[in-house]
Design an enzyme around this catalytic site. Sequence first.
Site, PDB file in Angstrom:
ATOM      1  N   GLN A   1       0.843  -1.201   0.000  1.00  0.00           N
ATOM      2  CA  GLN A   1       0.000   0.000   0.000  1.00  0.00           C
ATOM      3  C   GLN A   1       0.880   1.253   0.000  1.00  0.00           C
ATOM      4  OE1 GLN A   1      -3.443  -0.365  -0.013  1.00  0.00           O
ATOM      5  NE2 GLN A   1      -3.471   1.817  -0.405  1.00  0.00           N
ATOM      6  N   PHE A   2       1.374   1.649  -1.178  1.00  0.00           N
ATOM      7  CA  PHE A   2       2.282   2.796  -1.253  1.00  0.00           C
ATOM      8  C   PHE A   2       1.631   4.096  -0.795  1.00  0.00           C
ATOM      9  CE2 PHE A   2       0.164   3.529  -5.257  1.00  0.00           C
ATOM     10  CZ  PHE A   2       0.255   4.900  -5.456  1.00  0.00           C
ATOM     11  N   THR A   3       0.304   4.188  -0.843  1.00  0.00           N
ATOM     12  CA  THR A   3      -0.363   5.441  -0.475  1.00  0.00           C
ATOM     13  C   THR A   3      -0.213   5.756   1.014  1.00  0.00           C
ATOM     14  OG1 THR A   3      -2.503   4.335  -0.210  1.00  0.00           O
ATOM     15  CG2 THR A   3      -2.015   5.307  -2.370  1.00  0.00           C
TER      16      THR A   3
END
Length: 140
Positions: free
Chosen positions: A66-68
């Site tokens: 989950q890069f966000t």
Amino acid sequence: MSVGGRRVGRCGSGLVVLLGIAVRDTEESANRLAGKVARLRIFESADGRLDRSLLDVRGEALVVSQFTLIADTRKGNRPSFGDAAGPEVAEPLYERFCAALEREGVSVAQGVFGARMEVSLVNDGPVTIVLDVGPSGESQ
């Protein structure tokens, strides 16, 4: 969890780990974080205290890249993802974290790195924690 309507990952009782990889993260920080996740005492004991770990309850983990989570929202209204590691760095560290968590004795289900995934969960309890194991090795 599904990608394009096809189930790709599933776990029973345990944790959903949303894993954000930052540019400063290393193989060592992935290993330390896996140990922390496995041993963090966040499950209730018989007397209602949060005193049991994922290992103690023999729980499973569903790990979702989950890069966000690495968004910087200090300026303006558009998040910046400049501190998020690019896929060429993040994917091997994601795999490293999953493997390290399995070595700790946790059954791990994975999402599909970089895919648009639909994740469903039942949040049974009051615990949601952000863990940051920075370069110094200290958890925050």
